[in-house]
Design an enzyme around this catalytic site. Structure first.
Site, PDB file in Angstrom:
ATOM      1  N   CYS B 101     -32.303 -38.803  10.042  1.00  0.00           N
ATOM      2  CA  CYS B 101     -30.750 -38.578  10.048  1.00  0.00           C
ATOM      3  C   CYS B 101     -30.176 -39.530   9.216  1.00  0.00           C
ATOM      4  O   CYS B 101     -29.033 -39.327   8.572  1.00  0.00           O
ATOM      5  CB  CYS B 101     -30.038 -38.631  11.661  1.00  0.00           C
ATOM      6  SG  CYS B 101     -31.133 -37.706  12.700  1.00  0.00           S
ATOM      7  N   HIS B 105     -26.651 -39.711   6.869  1.00  0.00           N
ATOM      8  CA  HIS B 105     -25.362 -40.049   7.746  1.00  0.00           C
ATOM      9  C   HIS B 105     -25.285 -41.559   7.876  1.00  0.00           C
ATOM     10  O   HIS B 105     -24.426 -41.749   8.672  1.00  0.00           O
ATOM     11  CB  HIS B 105     -25.573 -39.323   9.097  1.00  0.00           C
ATOM     12  CG  HIS B 105     -25.441 -37.759   8.937  1.00  0.00           C
ATOM     13  ND1 HIS B 105     -24.485 -37.170   8.219  1.00  0.00           N
ATOM     14  CD2 HIS B 105     -26.358 -36.926   8.974  1.00  0.00           C
ATOM     15  CE1 HIS B 105     -24.788 -35.900   8.198  1.00  0.00           C
ATOM     16  NE2 HIS B 105     -25.791 -35.659   8.741  1.00  0.00           N
ATOM     17  N   CYS B 202     -14.994 -17.937  35.843  1.00  0.00           N
ATOM     18  CA  CYS B 202     -14.628 -19.434  36.055  1.00  0.00           C
ATOM     19  C   CYS B 202     -13.550 -19.925  36.554  1.00  0.00           C
ATOM     20  O   CYS B 202     -13.443 -20.797  37.323  1.00  0.00           O
ATOM     21  CB  CYS B 202     -14.730 -19.845  34.484  1.00  0.00           C
ATOM     22  SG  CYS B 202     -16.108 -19.346  33.535  1.00  0.00           S
ATOM     23  N   CYS B 205     -12.965 -20.451  40.386  1.00  0.00           N
ATOM     24  CA  CYS B 205     -13.005 -21.985  40.920  1.00  0.00           C
ATOM     25  C   CYS B 205     -12.105 -22.932  40.418  1.00  0.00           C
ATOM     26  O   CYS B 205     -11.376 -23.665  40.990  1.00  0.00           O
ATOM     27  CB  CYS B 205     -14.539 -22.333  41.141  1.00  0.00           C
ATOM     28  SG  CYS B 205     -15.704 -21.188  42.027  1.00  0.00           S
ATOM     29  N   HIS B 206     -12.236 -22.989  38.851  1.00  0.00           N
ATOM     30  CA  HIS B 206     -11.971 -24.275  38.332  1.00  0.00           C
ATOM     31  C   HIS B 206     -10.349 -24.130  38.064  1.00  0.00           C
ATOM     32  O   HIS B 206      -9.904 -25.058  37.649  1.00  0.00           O
ATOM     33  CB  HIS B 206     -12.863 -24.481  36.958  1.00  0.00           C
ATOM     34  CG  HIS B 206     -14.493 -24.564  37.388  1.00  0.00           C
ATOM     35  ND1 HIS B 206     -14.753 -25.902  37.948  1.00  0.00           N
ATOM     36  CD2 HIS B 206     -15.373 -23.982  37.331  1.00  0.00           C
ATOM     37  CE1 HIS B 206     -16.119 -25.529  37.975  1.00  0.00           C
ATOM     38  NE2 HIS B 206     -16.463 -24.653  37.696  1.00  0.00           N
ATOM     39  N   ARG B 243     -24.978 -26.414  31.945  1.00  0.00           N
ATOM     40  CA  ARG B 243     -23.917 -26.327  33.183  1.00  0.00           C
ATOM     41  C   ARG B 243     -23.334 -24.819  33.150  1.00  0.00           C
ATOM     42  O   ARG B 243     -23.267 -24.360  34.289  1.00  0.00           O
ATOM     43  CB  ARG B 243     -22.855 -27.400  32.693  1.00  0.00           C
ATOM     44  CG  ARG B 243     -21.708 -27.589  33.925  1.00  0.00           C
ATOM     45  CD  ARG B 243     -22.366 -27.785  34.951  1.00  0.00           C
ATOM     46  NE  ARG B 243     -22.506 -26.809  35.956  1.00  0.00           N
ATOM     47  CZ  ARG B 243     -22.909 -26.978  37.148  1.00  0.00           C
ATOM     48  NH1 ARG B 243     -22.700 -28.257  37.794  1.00  0.00           N
ATOM     49  NH2 ARG B 243     -22.913 -26.041  38.068  1.00  0.00           N
ATOM     50  N   CYS B 247     -23.679 -22.536  36.367  1.00  0.00           N
ATOM     51  CA  CYS B 247     -22.440 -21.954  37.169  1.00  0.00           C
ATOM     52  C   CYS B 247     -22.690 -20.583  37.276  1.00  0.00           C
ATOM     53  O   CYS B 247     -22.417 -19.949  38.097  1.00  0.00           O
ATOM     54  CB  CYS B 247     -20.919 -22.188  36.162  1.00  0.00           C
ATOM     55  SG  CYS B 247     -20.396 -23.524  37.113  1.00  0.00           S
TER      56      CYS B 247
END
Lengths: 109, 286
Positions: B101, B105, B202, B205-206, B243, B247
């Site tokens: 990398c 960079h 989503c 709930c959120h 995540r 969910c």
């Protein structure tokens, strides 16, 4: 042999004589308990760090006997009284015989 | 008798409404990392959220005092172990081109500053919205001649964390107009679409219930400014798409795959809901 083991310690570089300072240590280690099985049902052999020692100028500060239930990347935070300038030495002992060392100097002034 | 019970009911209802108000889960504490980097964890909602939310909160605000404290010192933050590992990989040559990398960079502190804050981002050459993960794999296969990493592999997520760290303390600012707009619209549709046997979107709930308890836990607004996040429950860094998958699975639905166009669109949309919050990565949650 455990891979990617790296010790990290955080010690203040200076202190006043007789002061208690907070010391933080962390070592990245898988801490394989010896209780788990792989996908074929074979037991994964135990591989943990079983002892951690901290000395200041040759005098023992803390000596920890560690067991398999301790989770990955063991972290210890404790206080030590600094009577004089000197070197704080940290040592971790691995099941495979490896010894990892780290040291930090503390100046009193 | 009837009037009394009705009165009691109204009273209870009023109390419930109060309880669900702004002070439910959030803290007044300020997030300062290493005693120097101040992080914005509460901000006015971006314009496109008008009618849905007035204020946006980082997930950090909803966590317990001990969990919050772990993130306030990099030494205590176990996510930094993964960042350290990624820093070694950054400088390690891999693939047929003999490059690391760092070959292109150089120092990530300079070259990757501010990058995380604007991703996912429209890529003109590829004519698509790309996440950091997609960009990393593009580098690996095209420029380094190396094998692509799995989308949510620990190595990949650690690298994303290293890159994200360089933007810590900078506000999220993803573009939702121009060529990215159609992807953003698709993400928005996914956000409000109910899925699974539980028929939850989503937003259910959120957006509707943040700050309330979901079993033993405070629901957050589902902001992703802190990703990749170190979760105490699995002791590793977790990617945004992992995540999302968790969910959607919890609504008892078949989930999309991490790295799928659906989740990329959803990531762009959810990131845009956090425009104005600071990048926190790697954050610590339970």
């Amino acid at each position: 042999m455990a891979e990617g083991v790296r010790a990290r310690v955080k010690v203040p570089s200076s202190a006043s004589a007789g002061e208690s300072v907070v010391i933080k240590t962390l070592i990245s280690h898988p801490m394989e308990s010896g209780q788990r099985k792989d996908s074929e049902g074979n037991i994964i052999p135990r591989s943990i760090i079983h002892r951690f020692v901290c000395d200041f100028n040759g005098q023992n500060v803390i000596d920890v006997n560690m067991q398999p239930a301790i989770s990955t990347n063991p972290y210890f935070e404790f206080e030590a009284k600094i009577p004089e300038s000197g070197e704080m030495k940290f040592t971790w002992y691995d099941d495979d015989g490896s010894v990892y060392e780290e040291s930090k100097s503390v100046s009193v002034g | 008798m009837k009037t009394t019970s009705l009165k009691t009911m109204i009273c209870t209802a009023a109390m419930l409404t109060l309880g669900a108000g702004a002070a439910a889960g959030q803290t007044d504490e300020k997030l300062v990392i290493n005693g120097e980097t101040e992080i914005i964890t509460e901000a006015p909602a971006p314009a496109h959220l008008e009618g849905a939310l007035d204020t946006i909160y980082s997930g950090w605000e909803f966590r317990s005092p001990t969990t919050r404290a772990v993130q306030m010192d990099d030494f205590d933050n176990p996510g930094m172990i993964f960042v350290d590992k990624a820093r070694q990989v950054w400088n390690t040559v891999d693939g047929t081109e003999g490059k690391s990398c760092a070959s292109c960079h150089d120092d990530p502190a300079d070259s990757m500053k501010g990058v995380r804050a604007v991703y996912p981002k429209w890529n003109e050459d590829a004519q698509e919205v790309r996440t950091l993960e997609m960009q990393i794999n593009d580098c690996r296969t095209d420029r380094m001649g190396a094998e692509a990493w799995g989308y949510t592999d620990t190595g990949m997520t650690s690298m994303v964390a290293l890159i994200s760290l360089q933007s810590r303390g900078m506000p999220v600012d993803v573009a939702i107009d121009g060529p990215a707009q159609s992807t953003w619209e698709k993400g928005k549709e996914l956000y409000y679409t109910r899925t699974g046997q539980l028929e939850l979107s989503c937003a259910n709930c959120h957006e509707d219930h943040y700050g309330d308890m979901i079993r033993a836990d405070h629901l957050s607004q589902g902001q992703i400014n802190g990703f990749p996040v170190y979760r105490l429950k699995n002791a590793k860094l977790n990617a945004v798409h992992s995540r999302f998958k968790g969910c959607v699975r919890d609504t008892r639905a078949e989930t999309y795959k991490p790295g799928s166009p659906e989740f990329v669109a959803l990531e762009l949309y959810v990131a845009s809901r956090g425009n104005g919050l600071d990048v926190e990565a790697p954050s610590v949650r339970n």
